[in-house]
Write a protein that holds these residues in place. Structure first.
Motif, short mmCIF file in Angstrom:
data_model
loop_
_atom_site.label_atom_id
_atom_site.label_comp_id
_atom_site.label_asym_id
_atom_site.label_seq_id
_atom_site.Cartn_x
_atom_site.Cartn_y
_atom_site.Cartn_z
N ALA A 1 1.50 -7.00 -0.56
CA ALA A 1 0.15 -6.44 -0.72
C ALA A 1 -0.74 -6.76 0.47
O ALA A 1 -1.94 -6.95 0.34
CB ALA A 1 -0.47 -6.97 -2.01
N GLY A 2 -0.11 -6.85 1.65
CA GLY A 2 -0.90 -6.89 2.88
C GLY A 2 -1.24 -5.47 3.28
O GLY A 2 -1.06 -4.51 2.50
N ILE B 1 0.31 -3.44 5.18
CA ILE B 1 1.43 -2.50 5.23
C ILE B 1 1.84 -2.08 3.82
O ILE B 1 2.06 -0.89 3.55
CB ILE B 1 2.62 -3.12 6.02
CG1 ILE B 1 2.16 -3.49 7.45
CG2 ILE B 1 3.82 -2.19 6.04
CD1 ILE B 1 1.58 -2.36 8.27
N LEU C 1 4.12 -5.20 -6.07
CA LEU C 1 4.47 -6.55 -6.51
C LEU C 1 4.29 -7.49 -5.33
O LEU C 1 4.85 -7.24 -4.26
CB LEU C 1 5.94 -6.64 -6.93
CG LEU C 1 6.56 -5.49 -7.71
CD1 LEU C 1 8.02 -5.82 -8.00
CD2 LEU C 1 5.82 -5.28 -9.01
N THR D 1 -1.71 -12.40 5.73
CA THR D 1 -1.88 -12.38 7.19
C THR D 1 -2.90 -11.30 7.57
O THR D 1 -3.71 -11.48 8.49
CB THR D 1 -0.53 -12.02 7.87
OG1 THR D 1 0.44 -12.96 7.44
CG2 THR D 1 -0.64 -12.01 9.38
N GLY E 1 -8.18 -6.78 13.51
CA GLY E 1 -8.19 -5.38 13.06
C GLY E 1 -8.61 -4.36 14.11
O GLY E 1 -9.04 -3.26 13.78
N SER F 1 -3.10 -1.25 14.21
CA SER F 1 -3.13 -0.13 15.15
C SER F 1 -2.18 1.00 14.74
O SER F 1 -2.38 2.14 15.13
CB SER F 1 -2.76 -0.61 16.56
OG SER F 1 -3.61 -1.69 16.91
#
Ligand code: FAD
Length: 341
Positions: free
Chosen positions: A11-12, A14, A34, A43, A49, A312
């Motif tokens: 759940a970052g 990505i 999950l 992270t 960002g 990015s």
């Protein structure tokens, strides 16, 4: 076939952006995220960002450019909408400066960002130790609000979020048709990827509302990135260091380096230091894999290893991962209709 069930592990940035692309491209899928940690404990919450690509040596430049372009276009539209403030996405102008003129005066992404040009002699006077520079406008995601904005969109689309540590992708095979691995540095243990290593990064957040332009030393070692409320100062790149504790000496070193580029930061108010482990690889792992155990198959899509450049390229890689999930579902539908014949 009933609604295909897709599990996204992680759940970052990505995992959340990949889950959103899957929902957008496969509305009939039932998607769950999950993860053992959610924002603010990823992270992705530590990152500055900024949309300035990192180069992946193992990936063709035209592919990296495509990922960056798709990400820039997507976020530019958000920055130009009523969602901009809530999502934390904004335009920011500034300078990338070099002590020596680089071999390539225009990087591959120079025609994606806005108004890219060499700095004038007058602008370079601000940086007496640097002899070359590039001025441009790019986008910045203020990471915590952007991650919450992604989570909110997923919940609105009916995606379930479960706090769960996955020890082995096989444990999901009886519950899900397709598993998408977006575990970031966690993939080192989850799938035993020894090519994936942490590059520790420490940043310092300060309150300095008068700093409006970004400044990045060309090798990426020192940077000043103004966000909506705070300025992020960096940084460090420490290979294979797994420590998540901020180091006070490193904080002082970052502040000294940034003050030498922007002396007004001597008056900044310290807020906090943060550490994250960049999930680094020669190339992002973005592929399909069919795992097989005793005649049972599990369809997996991997999307991890974004290193220093996840923000990015995230939308571009998420779209590709969603396309691969679509291929898995088409294969499942093909085999279930063959089974009925
Ligand atoms: P993460 O955010 O780490 O997410 C991984 C998720 O997987 C987490 O939720 C975790 O809990 C979960 N997980 C892991 N293992 C398991 C498991 N076994 N079971 C269940 N869940 C699991 N990029 C840019 O483009 N621009 C920048 O300016 C920038 N600045 C940065 C500055 C710093 C200091 C750092 C550290 C990084 C920076 N990056 C930047 C890079 C960017 O942060 C990463 O590329 C990106 O955050 C990676 O996202 P991720 O979702 O893969 O990883």
């Amino acid at each position: 076939m009933a609604a295909p069930k897709v599990a996204v592990v992680g759940a970052g940035l990505i995992g959340l952006s990949t889950a959103l692309c899957i929902v957008e491209t496969c509305p009939s899928c039932s998607v769950a995220v999950l993860s053992d940690q959610f924002s603010p404990n990823t992270t992705s919450n530590v990152a500055a960002g900024m949309l300035i690509p990192h180069t992946y040596p193992g990936t063709a430049i035209h592919v990296q450019k495509q990922w960056f372009k798709e990400t820039f276009t997507y976020l530019f539209a958000i920055s130009n909408s009523a969602e901009a403030s809530e999502s934390g996405i904004h335009l920011v102008s500034g300078w990338q400066i070099f002590k020596n003129t680089p071999k390539e005066e225009s990087p591959f992404w120079s025609d994606v960002v806005l108004g890219f040009r060499p700095m004038s002699k007058a602008e370079l006077q601000k940086f007496p130790q640097h002899q070359f520079g590039q001025a441009f406008t790019t986008l910045k995601c203020d990471c915590p609000p952007y991650l919450l904005w992604l989570e909110k969109r997923l919940k609105a689309a009916g995606v379930q979020m479960y706090t769960r540590k996955v020890s082995d992708l096989w444990e999901l095979h009886s519950e899900y048709d397709v598993v998408v691995n977006c575990a970031g540095i966690g993939a080192h243990h989850l799938v035993g990827d020894e090519k994936l290593l942490p590059i520790r990064g420490q940043v310092v957040e300060v309150h300095a509302p008068w700093v409006k332009n970004f400044i990045r030393d060309g090798d990426g070692s020192t940077y000043i990135y103004p966000g909506i409320h705070r300025v992020t100062l960096g940084g460090t790149r420490e290979k294979e260091n797994w420590s998540l504790s901020p180091d006070p000496d490193t904080t002082k070193d970052i502040l000294d380096r940034c003050c030498s580029l922007e002396p007004s930061l001597q008056g900044a108010q310290y807020v906090k230091a943060k550490v994250g482990l960049r999930p680094s690889r020669q190339s992002v792992r973005l592929n399909r894999e069919v795992l097989s155990q005793g005649g049972v198959k599990l369809l997996v899509v991997h999307n991890y290893g974004h290193g220093a450049g996840g923000f990015s390229v995230h939308r571009g890689t998420a779209k590709e991962a969603a396309r691969l999930v679509g291929e898995c579902i088409a294969a499942l539908r093909g085999s279930s209709s063959r089974a009925k014949l």
